[in-house]
Design an enzyme around this catalytic site. Structure first.
Site, short mmCIF file in Angstrom:
data_model
loop_
_atom_site.label_atom_id
_atom_site.label_comp_id
_atom_site.label_asym_id
_atom_site.label_seq_id
_atom_site.Cartn_x
_atom_site.Cartn_y
_atom_site.Cartn_z
N ARG A 45 14.99 -5.89 -8.80
CA ARG A 45 14.02 -5.93 -8.68
C ARG A 45 12.89 -7.32 -9.32
O ARG A 45 13.24 -7.83 -10.45
CB ARG A 45 13.44 -4.26 -9.28
CG ARG A 45 11.69 -4.12 -8.97
CD ARG A 45 11.05 -4.14 -8.07
NE ARG A 45 10.24 -3.37 -8.37
CZ ARG A 45 9.53 -3.22 -6.56
NH1 ARG A 45 10.00 -3.36 -5.48
NH2 ARG A 45 8.72 -2.75 -6.62
N THR A 84 10.53 -3.52 3.95
CA THR A 84 11.78 -3.17 3.18
C THR A 84 12.20 -3.06 4.28
O THR A 84 12.15 -2.86 5.61
CB THR A 84 11.02 -2.15 2.59
OG1 THR A 84 10.29 -2.17 1.23
CG2 THR A 84 12.14 -1.39 2.38
N ASP A 138 2.65 -3.52 -6.83
CA ASP A 138 2.92 -2.72 -6.70
C ASP A 138 3.00 -1.83 -7.83
O ASP A 138 3.20 -1.03 -8.64
CB ASP A 138 4.98 -2.17 -6.37
CG ASP A 138 5.28 -1.77 -5.29
OD1 ASP A 138 4.07 -1.65 -4.61
OD2 ASP A 138 6.46 -1.47 -4.65
N GLY A 182 10.08 2.00 3.76
CA GLY A 182 8.86 2.68 4.20
C GLY A 182 7.69 3.49 3.36
O GLY A 182 6.99 4.26 3.32
N GLY A 183 7.87 2.23 1.51
CA GLY A 183 6.90 2.57 1.01
C GLY A 183 7.49 3.42 -0.20
O GLY A 183 8.15 4.20 -0.12
#
Length: 646
Positions: free
Chosen positions: A148, A449, A489, A540-541
């Site tokens: 990440r 993504t 985010d 897809g979040g």
């Protein structure tokens, strides 16, 4: 590898539902370098243009990548010893050839990611990050790689709120398109680490397909063309992005346009020689300079070369929990995907879900039952309530009780299940009571993504969910690749309305919460004889959790094959009264706002506020059987499955 010729072959096929099946030795022996991967028609599929356009305004900071249709009647791909699914035919082909030549899942995922960063730059790339679950068959163990992105050292809790403590103007043109959104990229380090531990093919060799394709060129696919058109004004603001994605008149380049990217080829050449070159030296300096670029009045990033040089992938303990006699393994924080999926499944374990399967089952998955959708959506509301309040980077904010067990243990989830009524939707759920110190944060977007799912000939498996966050990330481009906007985010506000700190607030060196849910399923406990059953995941979040849950329940409770499971109607709910029903699916009647569709009307009778917006999942799933592998790719994107033929 014959990638340059392949791009010419596949260009006209990306809008048509074809699935690739590799060709290994006909006698089932080990893959041979002389045996090519080939194209095989997938039944009689047809691209179905959606008749249910997304409703509401197109806020580019929160909406998913735009939907481009639905390929009907896709069928499973059955292979012998290895299989790979990615979101783009060229990436699938390159990864399949890596497997055919004796590579591992680690080798194939590196090759796939490098090609995806070129042909699907709106979704992922070396300027982003990702989460990987990797199954080492020889060791019988699962590793969770956290690649990440990280907040720079200068990113205080107000980093996304205003320019500085003395200039409290919001970042320009907004937080997402400013340099403030850019986190320190992690995917290159993730690829290097997993390859060093699990790879067999030489590191440099894995770069050949992407470098060749960048130099020789590829044709813009329908999905990439639609994404460029949608983001053209924002791409124009960045000098490199505008020159690459737009024509000399400033218009978006269209489907079929030939793109070459020599800058990307040069960057990959340097990383192929030394992966550390991305984090130090000329590339790192170029990333910092691009993030700090103020073209068009953009607010610059405060990232430094020291931030890049200090980046490290974290190996974390996978989060594994039982469901219907199998073991489902997901990603722990800072992703919330593993916890939310495990919590939803643990709640559903209290219900006889097999009794609520779809009707009229066909190649597209059939029509979901009202009660099946209701129960899953209610379970998800409860799971999201806990996820929103408690889950963040556990290096900064501990979970209740100091471990995920507090949120996913069977006794707690049995109690949560008792909150579900079979006659009425709860609308909005309350989180479990674990006391201070955090406040719930609103869901954050994460829509640029992609998903890579692999099982190799050695029995290893990889589920990689990889991202630049929103479509085209921050719109900043450097040395041929897009930089992420992952820091959006985080919660922009550091405290909630009650004055308590928000768990997912931004802090220096912190990793933003994600919803990515790469998943591996086993027939029993990992390390105790549990055999690999499935690998799956989706972009897809925050809706990723819903896509993955739908697919797991479809396979384990309702007996759908992997293609039916990923093709079936996308549905589910976050912790709001809104329940998503994917209007792009051919079985859903979206006319008159769904008033004639039995699923929609049935849910409304139970109090659901049904949203029929198109869903843009990018699911892939592969299962292992006694006779080989069976794979499926999402008809909503351009994804394909390949492997060796039986």
């Amino acid at each position: 590898m014959r990638i340059s010729s392949l791009s010419k072959v596949m260009a006209p096929l990306t809008g048509v539902a074809l699935v690739l099946a590799g060709c290994a030795a006909e006698d089932g022996s080990q893959p041979s370098a002389a045996t090519p991967c080939a194209i095989v028609a997938n039944g009689t599929p047809v691209l179905k243009t959606s008749t249910a356009p997304t409703t509401g305004s197109q806020d580019i900071s929160t909406n998913p990548e735009i939907a481009v249709g639905y390929r009907t009647d896709m069928t499973t791909v059955r292979t012998s010893s290895y299989s790979v699914a990615t979101a783009n035919p060229l990436a699938t082909q390159a990864a399949c050839e890596a497997l055919r030549e004796g590579g591992t899942a680690a080798d194939a995922l590196v090759t796939a990611q490098l090609v995806l960063g070129l042909v699907e730059p709106q979704s992922s790339g070396i300027g982003g990050g990702g989460f990987l679950l990797y199954y080492d068959a020889a060791a019988g163990s699962v590793e969770a790689y956290d690649g990440r992105e990280v907040a720079p050292a200068a990113a205080t809790e107000n980093y996304l709120r205003w320019v500085s403590d003395t200039d409290r103007a919001e970042p320009k043109p907004d937080a997402r398109a400013s340099g403030r959104s850019i986190g320190v990229p992690g995917i290159v380090r993730l690829m290097a680490d997993v390859h060093a531990e699990q790879g067999k093919t030489g590191w440099r060799d894995l770069f050949t397909p992407a470098v060749t394709l960048a130099d020789d060129g590829f044709d813009i696919s329908p999905r990439l063309a639609a994404a460029i058109a949608d983001a053209a004004p924002e791409l124009k603001a960045d000098p490199q992005a505008g020159e690459y994605f737009l024509d000399p008149d400033g218009n978006p380049k269209t489907e079929g346009t030939r793109l070459t990217n020599p800058a990307y080829a040069k960057t990959l050449g340097a990383i192929a020689s030394d992966p550390q070159s991305f984090y130090t030296g000329a590339i790192a300096e170029a990333v910092v300079d691009a993030a700090a670029d103020t073209s068009g009045g953009r607010t610059p990033s405060l990232m430094t070369t020291e931030d890049l040089a200090g980046y490290a992938v974290k190996k974390r303990d996978p989060l594994c929990s039982p469901y219907r006699g199998r073991q489902v393994c997901g990603m722990p924080p800072p992703s919330s995907g593993g916890i939310a999926v495990a919590a939803t499944l643990g709640i559903l374990e209290q219900f006889a879900m097999a009794e609520h399967g779809p009707g009229d089952v066909d190649l597209n998955g059939g029509r979901p039952s009202v009660m099946g959708v209701h129960l899953i959506s209610e379970a998800e509301r409860l799971a999201y309530a806990d996820r929103d309040k408690y889950v963040a980077d556990t290096d900064f904010v501990p979970l209740p009780g100091g471990s995920p067990n507090s949120l996913i243990n069977s006794d707690y989830l049995a109690g949560r299940a008792r909150l579900i009524s079979e006659t009425r939707s709860m609308g909005t759920a309350k989180p479990g009571e674990f006391g201070p110190p955090t406040s719930p944060a609103p869901p954050t977007p994460e829509h640029g993504t992609s998903q890579v799912s692999i099982i190799d000939s050695y029995g290893n498996a990889a589920s990689l969910t990889t991202t630049v966050e929103s479509a085209f990330g921050s719109f900043h481009m450097v040395d041929g690749f897009i930089l992420n906007n992952q820091l959006t985010d985080f919660s922009v506000e550091p405290v909630g309305p009650d004055g308590a700190p928000i768990a997912n607030r931004i802090q220096p060196g912190k990793r933003p919460r994600s919803s990515m849910a790469p998943t591996l399923i086993f027939d029993g406990p990992v390390g105790s004889g549990g055999r690999l059953y499935s690998v799956l995941g989706s972009p897809g979040g925050s809706v990723i959790i819903q896509f993955v849950v739908k697919t797991i329940v479809s396979m384990l409770d309702w007996g759908l094959d992997p293609q039916q499971a990923v093709s079936s109607v996308d549905f589910g709910a976050a912790n709001t009264p809104k329940t998503n029903i994917g209007g792009e699916h051919p079985i859903i009647d979206t006319s008159d706002n769904g008033d004639h569709d039995p699923l929609v009307t049935g849910l409304r009778e139970l109090g659901h506020q049904v949203d029929l917006a198109d869903q843009s999942s990018g699911l892939s799933a592969i299962i292992r059987t006694d006779t080989g592998l069976i794979g499926g790719a999402d008809p909503r994107r351009e994804g394909l499955v390949m492997g060796d033929t039986r």
